[in-house]
Scaffold this motif. Structure first.
Motif, short mmCIF file in Angstrom:
data_model
loop_
_atom_site.label_atom_id
_atom_site.label_comp_id
_atom_site.label_asym_id
_atom_site.label_seq_id
_atom_site.Cartn_x
_atom_site.Cartn_y
_atom_site.Cartn_z
N VAL A 15 8.81 1.26 31.56
CA VAL A 15 8.60 -0.20 31.54
C VAL A 15 8.56 -0.70 30.10
O VAL A 15 9.17 -1.74 29.77
N THR A 16 7.89 0.01 29.23
CA THR A 16 7.79 -0.38 27.82
C THR A 16 9.17 -0.40 27.17
O THR A 16 9.50 -1.34 26.42
N GLN A 17 9.98 0.60 27.45
CA GLN A 17 11.33 0.64 26.87
C GLN A 17 12.17 -0.54 27.37
O GLN A 17 12.88 -1.16 26.58
N LYS A 18 12.06 -0.86 28.68
CA LYS A 18 12.79 -2.01 29.21
C LYS A 18 12.30 -3.30 28.58
O LYS A 18 13.11 -4.17 28.21
N LEU A 19 10.98 -3.44 28.46
CA LEU A 19 10.42 -4.65 27.83
C LEU A 19 10.87 -4.77 26.38
O LEU A 19 11.20 -5.87 25.91
N ASN A 20 10.86 -3.68 25.66
CA ASN A 20 11.31 -3.71 24.27
C ASN A 20 12.75 -4.18 24.17
O ASN A 20 13.10 -4.98 23.31
N GLN A 21 13.58 -3.69 25.09
CA GLN A 21 14.99 -4.11 25.08
C GLN A 21 15.10 -5.60 25.42
O GLN A 21 15.86 -6.34 24.79
N GLU A 22 14.31 -6.07 26.40
CA GLU A 22 14.33 -7.48 26.77
C GLU A 22 13.85 -8.35 25.61
O GLU A 22 14.41 -9.42 25.34
N ILE A 31 14.85 -12.13 21.34
CA ILE A 31 14.76 -12.48 19.91
C ILE A 31 16.16 -12.72 19.34
O ILE A 31 16.38 -13.68 18.58
N GLN A 32 17.11 -11.89 19.74
CA GLN A 32 18.49 -12.07 19.26
C GLN A 32 19.04 -13.42 19.74
O GLN A 32 19.67 -14.15 18.97
N SER A 33 18.76 -13.74 21.00
CA SER A 33 19.22 -15.01 21.55
C SER A 33 18.57 -16.19 20.82
O SER A 33 19.23 -17.18 20.49
N ILE A 34 17.27 -16.09 20.57
CA ILE A 34 16.56 -17.15 19.84
C ILE A 34 17.14 -17.30 18.44
O ILE A 34 17.36 -18.42 17.96
N ASN A 35 17.39 -16.18 17.78
CA ASN A 35 17.98 -16.23 16.42
C ASN A 35 19.36 -16.88 16.45
O ASN A 35 19.70 -17.67 15.56
N GLU A 36 20.14 -16.55 17.47
CA GLU A 36 21.48 -17.16 17.57
C GLU A 36 21.36 -18.67 17.80
O GLU A 36 22.09 -19.46 17.19
#
Length: 141
Positions: free
Chosen positions: A109-116, A121-126
């Motif tokens: 779950v933590t790995q999936k959340l980290n990816q999400e 964050i990438q989307s917000i930066n874009e």
């Protein structure tokens, strides 16, 4: 006629003939014998030529019933303690398996959340960069 040598507590006797050897052995049953045809000294009880008469040791004394009962009680107590320890170990083993399963789920779950989070964050930066470009275009006009 064969002649024998004997060692009894480090004292050597001989040579003795068979009759004298048997008399010596009767007095010293723990002695060792040697003859020139032998490579080493051997216990007299292993020489087939000697007339050795062994007196069997007395039978062991009976173990007192009270001692046997105490031993059995202690054995039962130890078996009971071992049973309790085994039960606890089984419970610990189950708990550890549950913990490992939960830890693996949490890790997934933590790995999936980290990816999400990274994707968000990438989307917000874009979006931020796009807004900055738009804002830069508005301010320059």
């Amino acid at each position: 006629m064969k002649e024998w040598y004997f060692s009894n507590n480090g004292e050597i006797s001989g040579p003795l003939g068979l009759t004298a050897s048997n008399r010596f052995i009767a007095k010293h049953p723990d002695a060792y014998a040697w003859h020139p045809s032998y490579a080493q000294w051997i216990p007299v009880c292993q020489v087939e030529e000697f007339d050795i008469k062994f007196t069997p040791p007395p039978p062991p004394i009976a173990i007192p019933a009270q001692l046997i009962e105490r031993f059995i009680a202690k054995e039962q107590e130890l078996n009971s303690a071992l049973g309790r320890i085994e039960t606890r170990l089984d419970a610990i083993t189950v708990s550890l398996a549950d913990f490992d399963r939960d830890a693996n789920k949490t890790k997934t779950v933590t790995q999936k959340l980290n990816q999400e989070v990274k994707t968000t964050i990438q989307s917000i930066n874009e979006h931020y960069e796009a807004l900055q470009r738009t804002l830069a275009g508005v301010t320059t006009k």
